[in-house]
Design an enzyme around this catalytic site. Structure first.
Site, PDB file in Angstrom:
ATOM      1  N   GLY A 271       0.833  -1.202   0.000  1.00 19.82           N
ATOM      2  CA  GLY A 271       0.000   0.000   0.000  1.00 19.82           C
ATOM      3  C   GLY A 271       0.867   1.250   0.000  1.00 19.82           C
ATOM      4  O   GLY A 271       1.902   1.290   0.655  1.00 19.82           O
TER       5      GLY A 271
ATOM      6  N   ASP B 242       4.774  -5.057   6.073  1.00 21.05           N
ATOM      7  CA  ASP B 242       5.337  -6.359   6.472  1.00 21.05           C
ATOM      8  C   ASP B 242       5.279  -7.402   5.356  1.00 21.05           C
ATOM      9  O   ASP B 242       6.137  -8.280   5.294  1.00 21.05           O
ATOM     10  CB  ASP B 242       4.724  -6.876   7.783  1.00 21.05           C
ATOM     11  CG  ASP B 242       3.222  -6.912   7.752  1.00 21.05           C
ATOM     12  OD1 ASP B 242       2.651  -6.602   6.695  1.00 21.05           O
ATOM     13  OD2 ASP B 242       2.625  -7.281   8.777  1.00 21.05           O
TER      14      ASP B 242
ATOM     15  N   ILE C 214       0.491   3.588   6.434  1.00 25.51           N
ATOM     16  CA  ILE C 214      -0.175   4.551   7.328  1.00 25.51           C
ATOM     17  C   ILE C 214      -0.634   3.895   8.628  1.00 25.51           C
ATOM     18  O   ILE C 214      -0.909   4.578   9.599  1.00 25.51           O
ATOM     19  CB  ILE C 214      -1.370   5.260   6.637  1.00 25.51           C
ATOM     20  CG1 ILE C 214      -2.467   4.266   6.260  1.00 25.51           C
ATOM     21  CG2 ILE C 214      -0.932   6.061   5.444  1.00 25.51           C
ATOM     22  CD1 ILE C 214      -3.795   4.950   5.943  1.00 25.51           C
ATOM     23  N   ASP C 215      -0.714   2.555   8.639  1.00 22.88           N
ATOM     24  CA  ASP C 215      -1.294   1.869   9.809  1.00 22.88           C
ATOM     25  C   ASP C 215      -0.399   1.856  11.049  1.00 22.88           C
ATOM     26  O   ASP C 215      -0.867   1.573  12.138  1.00 22.88           O
ATOM     27  CB  ASP C 215      -1.627   0.409   9.447  1.00 22.88           C
ATOM     28  CG  ASP C 215      -2.760   0.336   8.444  1.00 22.88           C
ATOM     29  OD1 ASP C 215      -3.563   1.285   8.394  1.00 22.88           O
ATOM     30  OD2 ASP C 215      -2.828  -0.655   7.690  1.00 22.88           O
TER      31      ASP C 215
ATOM     32  N   ARG D 130       1.070  -5.048  -6.079  1.00 22.69           N
ATOM     33  CA  ARG D 130       1.123  -6.316  -5.357  1.00 22.69           C
ATOM     34  C   ARG D 130       1.433  -7.353  -6.429  1.00 22.69           C
ATOM     35  O   ARG D 130       0.785  -7.388  -7.469  1.00 22.69           O
ATOM     36  CB  ARG D 130      -0.205  -6.591  -4.665  1.00 22.69           C
ATOM     37  CG  ARG D 130      -0.636  -5.391  -3.815  1.00 22.69           C
ATOM     38  CD  ARG D 130      -1.463  -5.777  -2.628  1.00 22.69           C
ATOM     39  NE  ARG D 130      -2.089  -4.591  -2.033  1.00 22.69           N
ATOM     40  CZ  ARG D 130      -1.721  -4.039  -0.869  1.00 22.69           C
ATOM     41  NH1 ARG D 130      -0.735  -4.544  -0.171  1.00 22.69           N
ATOM     42  NH2 ARG D 130      -2.358  -2.997  -0.400  1.00 22.69           N
TER      43      ARG D 130
HETATM   44  P1  ATP Z   1       0.589  -2.826   3.428  1.00 18.02           P
HETATM   45  O1  ATP Z   1       0.937  -2.945   4.885  1.00 18.02           O
HETATM   46  O2  ATP Z   1       0.327  -1.440   3.025  1.00 18.02           O
HETATM   47  O3  ATP Z   1      -0.461  -3.815   2.960  1.00 18.02           O
HETATM   48  P2  ATP Z   1       2.571  -4.672   2.505  1.00 18.02           P
HETATM   49  O4  ATP Z   1       4.004  -4.490   2.159  1.00 18.02           O
HETATM   50  O5  ATP Z   1       2.280  -5.483   3.733  1.00 18.02           O
HETATM   51  O6  ATP Z   1       1.934  -3.223   2.616  1.00 18.02           O
HETATM   52  P3  ATP Z   1       1.536  -6.780   0.776  1.00 18.02           P
HETATM   53  O7  ATP Z   1       0.566  -6.710  -0.327  1.00 18.02           O
HETATM   54  O8  ATP Z   1       1.237  -7.681   1.924  1.00 18.02           O
HETATM   55  O9  ATP Z   1       1.787  -5.265   1.247  1.00 18.02           O
HETATM   56  O10 ATP Z   1       2.947  -7.228   0.161  1.00 18.02           O
HETATM   57  C1  ATP Z   1       3.511  -6.552  -0.957  1.00 18.02           C
HETATM   58  C2  ATP Z   1       4.146  -7.538  -1.896  1.00 18.02           C
HETATM   59  O11 ATP Z   1       5.197  -8.250  -1.213  1.00 18.02           O
HETATM   60  C3  ATP Z   1       3.234  -8.640  -2.412  1.00 18.02           C
HETATM   61  O12 ATP Z   1       2.436  -8.221  -3.516  1.00 18.02           O
HETATM   62  C4  ATP Z   1       4.235  -9.701  -2.840  1.00 18.02           C
HETATM   63  O13 ATP Z   1       4.767  -9.423  -4.109  1.00 18.02           O
HETATM   64  C5  ATP Z   1       5.336  -9.546  -1.789  1.00 18.02           C
HETATM   65  N1  ATP Z   1       5.129 -10.591  -0.761  1.00 18.02           N
HETATM   66  C6  ATP Z   1       4.321 -10.566   0.306  1.00 18.02           C
HETATM   67  N2  ATP Z   1       4.353 -11.728   0.987  1.00 18.02           N
HETATM   68  C7  ATP Z   1       5.211 -12.529   0.302  1.00 18.02           C
HETATM   69  C8  ATP Z   1       5.694 -13.881   0.461  1.00 18.02           C
HETATM   70  N3  ATP Z   1       5.263 -14.643   1.469  1.00 18.02           N
HETATM   71  N4  ATP Z   1       6.568 -14.347  -0.445  1.00 18.02           N
HETATM   72  C9  ATP Z   1       7.007 -13.580  -1.467  1.00 18.02           C
HETATM   73  N5  ATP Z   1       6.584 -12.330  -1.687  1.00 18.02           N
HETATM   74  C10 ATP Z   1       5.714 -11.802  -0.821  1.00 18.02           C
END
Ligand code: ATP
Length: 327
Positions: A14, A106, A130-131, A75
């Protein structure tokens, strides 16, 4: 240990205000230390597709004040597969990239840890969401801006609420964490704050609203985090209160995605600038698999696995403070 000559930076997951300020800081720190820098567009998907662009210090002019991310975010399902990550690695090698800065949440850090293990590729993470739900930092990029956006919005809602003697339920972001609800709720003078971390019960909510009425308050604001524990969504909550307290005229406002946007606050810009510089310095120092964060106004590092597994706990003392000052 291979000398780092080229660093890539990307935003993932995000978007959050302050990401651009962090990109700018990484790019400028690279220029300062005479290492090359490339921006990767669209997060891990762009890495797989080889969507890279060389960045110089001047490529990041005029972005520190901008919300969103100039590198775009995405994503990527493909990056969750070994094949996808292999492709990403070969694209980085082809581009002669020696180290990576990932700005994200994360999920993005989980991807980074797996990638680092598989290819021994140096990575530093900057927490951008933002969370504020990441362990190892008191503030993530974008959190302070989101708080200010929410407070400003509730101030406006308060104007109309008090003109009509209404009760407003305001839903704010936070599926798993109540940081935004709790802090913006206090900042905006909310009468009640419902967060995922604490279930105060519906009965208590009714009592509190009755008490507010008796105390002579002409309007009331209840801030509700998306993931609150009452088991009712914000519309169901409004219906429930209207049924049980017919004297109240209830309205609902869901703030939604506007909370993610806007120009970053000075706090977020300074934080982004500090974390960006530190992430480049760590890579140049041969460090990897770390997240940079802020604790007691010092830039600190946390092992990425720990940042993912650890839980950043809200300060529930704030609920007590809120109870006292909303008398
Ligand atoms: P937000 O907290 O805003 O959701 P985020 O970084 O947690 O941000 P995610 O969509 O969970 O957002 O993860 C971003 C990208 O990281 C995913 O689209 C994927 O490409 C990669 N990713 C997440 N988990 C994994 C995993 N277990 N293995 C490989 N890649 C991953």
């Amino acid at each position: 240990m291979k000398k780092i000559k080229k660093i890539a930076v990307m935003t993932s997951g995000g978007d959050a205000p302050g990401m651009n300020a962090a990109i700018r800081s990484v790019v400028r720190a690279c220029a300062f230390y005479n290492v090359e820098c490339v921006g990767i567009y669209r997060g891990y998907q762009g890495m797989i597709d080889g969507d890279f662009k060389t960045f110089s210090a001047r490529s990041v002019n005029n972005i520190i004040q901008k919300g969103g991310t100039i590198l775009k975010s995405a994503r990527s399902l493909e990056f969750r597969t070994k094949e996808g990550r292999k492709k990403a690695f070969s694209k980085l090698k082809k581009e002669n990239v020696d180290g990576l800065v990932v700005i994200g949440g994360d999920g993005s850090f989980t991807g980074a840890v797996i990638f680092n293990k598989e290819f021994n590729f140096p990575i530093i993470g900057i927490p951008g969401t933002i969370d504020n739900d990441i362990y190892g930092t008191t503030h993530t990029l974008g959190y302070d801006t989101a708080l200010n956006t929410v407070v400003e919005s509730i101030d406006k809602i308060r104007d109309t609420a008090s003109s009509h003697n209404r009760l407003f339920f305001v839903e704010v972001m936070g599926r798993d964490a109540g940081f935004i609800a709790l802090n913006a709720g206090i900042g905006a003078g909310a009468e009640e704050i419902l967060i995922p971390e604490e279930d105060l019960g519906l009965e208590r909510l009714l009592q509190s609203l009755q008490k507010s009425r008796r105390a002579g308050k002409s309007s009331s604001i209840v801030v509700v985090a998306e993931g609150d524990k009452t088991g009712k969504n914000v519309f169901e909550l409004a219906d429930y209160v209207e049924k049980n307290l017919p004297e109240y005229e209830v309205r609902v406002s869901v703030l939604g995605h506007m909370q993610r946007g806007g120009s970053p606050t000075c706090f977020d810009r300074v934080l982004a600038s500090r974390l960006g510089v530190k992430s480049v310095e760590l890579l140049l120092d041969g460090k990897t698999n770390l997240m940079v964060g802020l604790i007691n106004n010092e830039v600190v590092t946390t092992v990425l696995e720990k940042a993912i597994e650890g839980k950043h706990i809200v300060n529930t003392e704030l609920l007590r403070v809120s109870d006292i000052i909303t008398i």
